[in-house]
Design a protein around this motif. Structure first.
Motif, PDB file in Angstrom:
ATOM      1  N   LYS A 158       0.735  -1.159  -0.069  1.00 49.92           N
ATOM      2  CA  LYS A 158      -0.028  -0.011  -0.082  1.00 49.92           C
ATOM      3  C   LYS A 158       1.004   1.378   0.078  1.00 49.92           C
ATOM      4  O   LYS A 158       2.110   1.288   0.499  1.00 49.92           O
ATOM      5  CB  LYS A 158      -1.152  -0.152   1.040  1.00 49.92           C
ATOM      6  N   PRO A 159       0.231   2.425  -0.342  1.00 48.68           N
ATOM      7  CA  PRO A 159       1.175   3.610  -0.198  1.00 48.68           C
ATOM      8  C   PRO A 159       1.725   4.024   0.986  1.00 48.68           C
ATOM      9  O   PRO A 159       1.022   3.803   1.934  1.00 48.68           O
ATOM     10  CB  PRO A 159       0.146   4.859  -0.647  1.00 48.68           C
ATOM     11  N   GLY A 160       2.967   4.633   1.077  1.00 52.60           N
ATOM     12  CA  GLY A 160       3.436   4.950   2.042  1.00 52.60           C
ATOM     13  C   GLY A 160       5.079   5.280   2.085  1.00 52.60           C
ATOM     14  O   GLY A 160       5.570   5.259   0.959  1.00 52.60           O
ATOM     15  N   ILE A 244       9.939  11.002  -9.957  1.00 51.00           N
ATOM     16  CA  ILE A 244       8.586  10.875  -9.192  1.00 51.00           C
ATOM     17  C   ILE A 244       8.642  10.813  -7.928  1.00 51.00           C
ATOM     18  O   ILE A 244       7.653  11.294  -6.901  1.00 51.00           O
ATOM     19  CB  ILE A 244       7.598   9.915 -10.097  1.00 51.00           C
ATOM     20  N   GLN A 247       9.480  13.963  -6.607  1.00 47.31           N
ATOM     21  CA  GLN A 247       8.449  14.762  -6.662  1.00 47.31           C
ATOM     22  C   GLN A 247       7.285  14.576  -5.524  1.00 47.31           C
ATOM     23  O   GLN A 247       6.945  15.368  -4.929  1.00 47.31           O
ATOM     24  CB  GLN A 247       7.852  14.547  -8.092  1.00 47.31           C
ATOM     25  N   THR A 248       7.032  13.162  -5.094  1.00 49.81           N
ATOM     26  CA  THR A 248       6.136  12.919  -4.249  1.00 49.81           C
ATOM     27  C   THR A 248       6.622  12.706  -3.007  1.00 49.81           C
ATOM     28  O   THR A 248       5.623  12.834  -1.867  1.00 49.81           O
ATOM     29  CB  THR A 248       5.295  11.588  -4.656  1.00 49.81           C
ATOM     30  N   SER A 250       7.329  10.076  -1.408  1.00 48.22           N
ATOM     31  CA  SER A 250       6.822   8.735  -0.833  1.00 48.22           C
ATOM     32  C   SER A 250       6.600   7.975  -1.910  1.00 48.22           C
ATOM     33  O   SER A 250       6.871   7.954  -3.047  1.00 48.22           O
ATOM     34  CB  SER A 250       5.997   8.873   0.471  1.00 48.22           C
ATOM     35  N   ALA A 251       5.999   6.733  -1.752  1.00 46.89           N
ATOM     36  CA  ALA A 251       5.819   5.660  -2.452  1.00 46.89           C
ATOM     37  C   ALA A 251       4.419   5.375  -2.617  1.00 46.89           C
ATOM     38  O   ALA A 251       3.593   5.341  -1.653  1.00 46.89           O
ATOM     39  CB  ALA A 251       6.528   4.375  -2.123  1.00 46.89           C
ATOM     40  N   ASP A 252       3.989   4.914  -3.896  1.00 51.71           N
ATOM     41  CA  ASP A 252       2.763   4.297  -4.176  1.00 51.71           C
ATOM     42  C   ASP A 252       2.791   3.228  -5.203  1.00 51.71           C
ATOM     43  O   ASP A 252       3.347   3.518  -6.158  1.00 51.71           O
ATOM     44  CB  ASP A 252       1.754   5.372  -4.713  1.00 51.71           C
ATOM     45  N   PRO A 253       2.358   1.999  -4.898  1.00 48.08           N
ATOM     46  CA  PRO A 253       2.775   0.973  -5.740  1.00 48.08           C
ATOM     47  C   PRO A 253       2.049   0.961  -6.997  1.00 48.08           C
ATOM     48  O   PRO A 253       2.226   0.250  -8.068  1.00 48.08           O
ATOM     49  CB  PRO A 253       2.372  -0.449  -4.915  1.00 48.08           C
ATOM     50  N   ILE A 255       1.487   3.782  -8.823  1.00 44.98           N
ATOM     51  CA  ILE A 255       1.784   5.162  -9.404  1.00 44.98           C
ATOM     52  C   ILE A 255       2.137   5.508 -10.740  1.00 44.98           C
ATOM     53  O   ILE A 255       1.519   6.027 -11.577  1.00 44.98           O
ATOM     54  CB  ILE A 255       2.732   6.126  -8.637  1.00 44.98           C
TER      55      ILE A 255
END
Lengths: 691, 378
Positions: A158-160, A244, A247-248, A250-253, A255
């Protein structure tokens, strides 16, 4: 359009000069379009464009631009890379999940290298199979996409997380209030390309993409060139993923996954021609920013959300049309052909627009008669080849059944299992004919998802639970499907657009139409009879099973035993040759896309019956599988080779595999990896062993 | 207009530093013109999204808001990159507040931070934005997973074979719900998960996936269902397979109106009902991420612009309906829902997959018509 006609003679007068000019024109037009959009955006937005806005624009489009640069290399080499978006996600989660464990003082340079490194590894994976095992790029990268998505979800479900703060430099300023960092980064990328273009490798990319055989004859080690093209592309996806992440923060699987189609659009809008050899990454960078400006303009103009995909589709077509007007000799020639075809049609009786079956058949019979001098052996050879390429899918399918029996039991000797399998396969089996025929001609139909959805929604809306309404609703919906296909075909044949661009744009337009028609929430539901057709059982057999049996016979006869089928194969083996041997290629191509639209409409109807209602995204899951089954079934993505029975084997294999996986409790990530590996395994079995 | 509002904001911000006199003048001036509010939503091809957007629009059109708010809607598709870009563009277009359905809870952080720095209020509904300057309105997803799993375990007396259908893999909502539910199941060794598939929060996918699972199993081999979305479809499939309504399996799942109507006792008079969209007395627990959260988010954003205190995180009460608390609405006004009804007539809500959890104590401005067509309550 008038410009296209006027500009056409240029490339002909001096072929070489035209070619060189055209290569620059693609880029120049992309730049011009970008500049025009930029000025337009400035005009309609309140106040002058400030540094802040330039900085935001540059960072907003940079990920897409960098990824599109990577994709450009692959497309220049004549390939196709579906793994781009997945690699971006993978880099993103790896950077975030390792930050806490790694050296906190490690800087920008280290993490960028990690990102690029991951990209090159996946690129090397792609490159190995494409270059050395000579597998079809689209399938290899499709498998890679599934595998990489699975690995990404295993790393982070999950994102984080957080990435190294130093990566934030990428979205900052290079020179405060004067030069944003993303522009510097893109400048470095362009410099890298200018250097690379001058090297032997740079020339070799174009050579391999233009004509692999000629390149090989000229002493280019095409395998290694291809391999490094994918490695290089992977490196750029890795850089995009790194960007990216910065830019963000953090992470998002998930994205990167939805960026895939945009990446293609950026490359194509930037003037690079699908199929290889023409274009360049600088254009793709502008292509990416053109797409971005469009979004901003739509926002400022406050265009209703329902119309935005329509606007984007039209812009895609117009941009490519503008760029290809004078840029590309092949397209120009197609336009010339189109013009002569139109004039021929004007002289005739416009049969294509009436499209009566009887008329077509009588013509077909005459042409077949004229061609029957081609000898029998060709047929036998084709037959042997069919077996050779169709069998692996069936063998794998049997293996899947055996494994299902071993793991879940209750499969191999259970009619319910086969019945469910056929019902579930029915959608892909029908799509395989449409998509398969398109692929046999060397095209690709990306408008399948929203053709399915729009047709399903239209049907449910008209039927509203009444069996009687089916009498008029079914034909109307099927005609709509045909019309969609005809629009695709006309765009491809007469505007000279590449099938991917045309059908991608159509898909967006159809999405908008579906939204407008349904107002965002489709109503209506299928009638009892249609539902029973898909879900009831008569002596343990669902009615649709009989339908599919008949459909398979129809498909085999259509492709194997009719003049239409032979023309399709003819076009796939060489458009020019087909044309010179008297095939009306334009008309056949329109018919091919019409068939694809018809099949998608049929699937929309059946899906509505199966689910009981229609929903907006109902076709989305069928695009990639429809391509995968065709290729797993032994068809060549570049056209000319394949048999419907092989595709059917591909359908059964993939559906059987999904059924097996659904019966287990394996996590989704593992399933995605397994799925990718099986597809890859199947195409390795189909490998061309010649030379 | 935007320049003026910018000036107002700069002036207000500057004045805030200087003293309290200006703080009084800010709301007074802002009343003169409408707040510019943007809605950045995700994928429009989805009933939930469309419904939530309708409720935001209805909220903006309500008489208490109409002369205060100028709402513009943008759709980002499934693409987080595009949403980043859209939010940037909204900030540039002079937004006072941005109501957002975040496609990615993390990807938006830096752009949201920038928006906040420019004085824009960013408020997310349903999913969360993790950056601390954002406002969030959502349910507790872990609670949703836990409560529904506990209900199912209780229904089965802690023993049985169940099938699990998850949402969209890789999203926080799906991961949190599924994890919480599986923790509950793990505490009961006699509960076996015999099949698990990805349901994508879609009734259509539910049917495909359940068909795959049932290719090698009978309904009789299964004792219960935990589906994030899809109980309506699962019940329909059981009926097709020849089960009577009395034999339907207990199903923990979403708040689709089709599922709610199925929960009504057999024989309930329901206008427009046709099997399987009909009262079946199905044993169910129905929960949802309520689509009114977007409307509430807009209301909170305007409250904040008006200078009221708004908490950074609003946790919505989990809307739970069980076979015991199910009650049919006749018209679906806010008042009627306040009195306890929670399912709608098929003659009004034609689409069974339509999400029925639209009631909130906090939003008397929006009722059934808001969710259906974007019309506020009178």
């Amino acid at each position: 359009m008038s410009d296209t006609v006027a500009a056409k003679p240029l490339p002909r007068t001096s072929f070489l000069r035209g070619l060189r000019l055209s290569r620059h024109r693609g880029l120049l037009i992309a730049i011009a379009v970008f500049a025009a959009l930029f000025l337009f955006a400035d005009l309609i937005s309140p106040g002058p464009i400030s540094y802040f806005e330039v900085s935001y624009l540059s960072s907003g489009g940079a990920t897409l631009a960098i990824a599109a640069v990577g994709e450009t290399f692959v497309i220049l080499s004549g390939g196709f890379d579906l793994s781009a978006g997945a690699v971006i996600s993978l880099v993103n989660v790896v950077l975030a999940s390792n930050y806490a464990m790694g050296d906190p003082d490690a800087g920008l340079f280290f993490w960028t290298l990690v990102g690029i490194g991951i990209g090159t590894i996946t690129g090397a994976f792609n490159g190995f199979f494409v270059a050395f095992l000579r597998l079809q790029p689209i399938v290899v990268t499709l498998s890679t996409m599934f595998i990489v998505q699975g690995v990404t979800l295993l790393i982070m479900d999950k994102p984080g997380g957080f990435v190294a703060p130093s990566l934030g430099i990428y979205v900052g300023d290079a020179i405060t209030e004067w030069l944003p960092m993303p522009i510097v980064l893109l400048g470095v990328v362009i410099l890298f390309w200018l250097w690379l273009k001058g090297t032997r490798f740079g020339t070799a990319i174009y050579a391999v993409g233009s004509d692999p055989d000629a390149a090989r004859s000229a002493g280019v080690r095409s395998s290694w060139v291809l391999f490094f093209v994918y490695v290089l592309a992977g490196g750029f996806y890795g850089l995009a993923g790194t960007f990216i992440s910065g830019q963000t923060g953090s992470a998002d699987p998930l994205i990167g996954n939805p960026m895939l189609l945009q990446i293609f659009a950026a490359v194509v809008v930037g003037g690079t021609v699908l199929g290889g050899g023409r274009g360049g990454p600088v254009g793709s960078i502008f292509g990416a920013y053109i797409l971005m400006m469009v979004v901003n303009i739509l926002l400022v103009l406050n265009v209703s959300a329902y119309y935005s995909t329509i606007a984007e589709g039209l812009i895609l077509i117009l941009a490519v049309l503008a760029a290809s007007v004078s840029s590309d000799s092949t397209l120009a020639r197609q336009l010339r052909d189109a013009r002569s075809r139109i004039s021929a049609w004007r002289g005739g009786r416009l049969p294509g627009q009436i499209g009566t079956a009887v008329h077509r058949l009588s013509l077909a019979a005459r042409e077949a008669g004229a061609k029957s001098s081609s000898p029998l052996p060709a047929f036998r050879v084709r037959h042997a080849e069919t077996l050779r390429y169709a069998l692996p899918a069936y063998i794998c399918f049997v293996v899947v059944i055996v494994v299902t029996q071993a793991v879940l039991g209750n499969a191999a000797f259970n009619w319910t299992y086969y019945n469910s399998l056929i019902v579930l396969s029915s959608f892909l089996a029908i799509l395989a004919l449409g998509q398969g025929t398109v692929i046999l001609t060397g095209g690709l139909d990306l408008s399948v998802p929203w053709t399915i959805a729009l047709c399903g929604i239209l049907l449910a809306g008209m039927v509203k639970g009444s069996d009687a309404a089916l009498i008029y609703a079914l034909p109307i919906v099927l005609v709509v499907g045909c019309l969609i296909g005809i629009v695709n075909g006309l765009g491809i044949v007469f505007l000279g657009l590449s099938p991917i661009v045309m059908t991608l744009a159509t898909n967006g337009i159809l999405q908008g139409l579906a939204l407008i028609y349904s107002g965002g929430t489709p109503d209506g539901f299928s009638s009892p009879m249609l539902r029973a057709f898909m879900t009831s059982k008569i002596f343990g057999i669902t009615p649709v099973v009989f339908f599919i049996a008949a459909f398979v016979v129809f498909a085999v006869v259509l492709l194997g035993r009719t003049p239409f089928g032979r023309r399709v194969y003819g076009i796939g083996n060489g458009l020019r040759v087909a044309e010179l041997s008297g095939i009306r290629t334009g008309r056949t191509l329109v018919l091919v896309y019409m068939l694809s639209g018809l099949c998608a409409a049929l699937v929309g109807i059946l899906l509505t019956g199966f689910s009981g209602q229609a929903s907006l995204g109902m076709g989305d899951e069928y695009l990639l599988p429809s391509i995968a089954v065709v290729v797993v079934g032994g068809a060549l993505i570049t056209g000319g080779r394949g048999h419907y029975l092989g595709m059917l084997g591909g359908v059964l294999l993939l559906t059987g595999l999904q059924t097996l996986l659904a019966g287990t409790t394996l996590p989704y990530a593992t399933r995605a990896i397994l799925f990718g590996l099986v597809v890859l395994g199947a195409v390795i079995a189909l490998r061309d062993r010649r030379s | 207009m935007t320049i003026a509002s910018k000036l107002v904001r700069y002036a207000a911000a500057g004045a805030l530093c200087l003293g309290m006199a200006a703080a009084v003048s800010q709301p007074a001036q802002a009343q003169d013109e409408k707040y510019k509010v943007f809605l950045s939503m995700s994928y429009i091809g989805n009933d939930w999204q469309a419904e939530a957007a309708n409720m935001v629009k209805a909220m903006a059109a309500h008489k208490s808001m109409a002369d205060k708010v100028d709402l513009q809607v943008q759709v980002a598709g499934p693409n987080a990159q595009r949403q980043i870009q859209q939010i940037n563009a909204m900030v540039q277009a002079g937004a006072d507040a941005i109501v957002v359905f975040p496609i990615s809870p993390t990807a938006l952080n830096s752009v949201v931070k920038n928006a906040c720095a420019k004085g824009v209020i960013v408020i997310a509904y349903d999913a969360e934005i993790t950056d601390e300057c954002a406002y969030n309105v959502s349910i507790d997803q872990e609670e949703a997973g836990r409560v529904t799993a506990e209900w199912l375990v209780e229904k089965l007396d802690g023993k049985g074979d169940i099938v699990v259908l998850t949402g969209v893999p890789g999203t926080s909502v799906d991961t949190l719900r599924t994890k919480a539910a599986k923790e509950v199941f793990a505490k009961h060794p006699d509960i076996n998960i015999v099949g698990e598939a990805v349901g994508m929060w879609s009734q259509a996918v539910t049917r495909t996936e359940l068909s795959k699972i049932l290719a090698t199993r009978e309904w009789d081999d299964i004792d219960g269902l935990w589906l994030q979305v899809g109980c309506y479809t699962a019940n329909a499939m059981q009926l097709e397979a020849g089960k009577t309504p009395e034999e339907l399996l207990p199903c923990a799942g979403e708040g689709a109106n089709g599922g709610r109507v199925q929960m009504l006792p057999i024989g309930t008079e329901v206008e427009g009902a046709a099997s399987p969209y009909a009262p079946l007395g199905a044993p169910r627990i129905s929960y949802a991420s309520p689509p009114y959260s977007g409307g509430l988010a807009l209301k909170l954003a305007v409250d904040k612009l008006d200078g009221k205190d708004v908490p950074k995180k609003t946790v919505l009460p989990l809307p739970i309906v069980t076979s015991e608390t199910i009650k049919l609405c006749q018209e679906g006004t806010w008042q009627e829902m306040k009195d306890g009804c929670n399912a709608f007539l098929p003659s009004i809500v034609v689409n069974p997959g339509w999400f029925a959890s639209i009631f909130s104590e906090e939003t008397p401005e929006i009722g059934l018509n808001a969710a259906l067509v974007g019309q506020p309550e009178l």
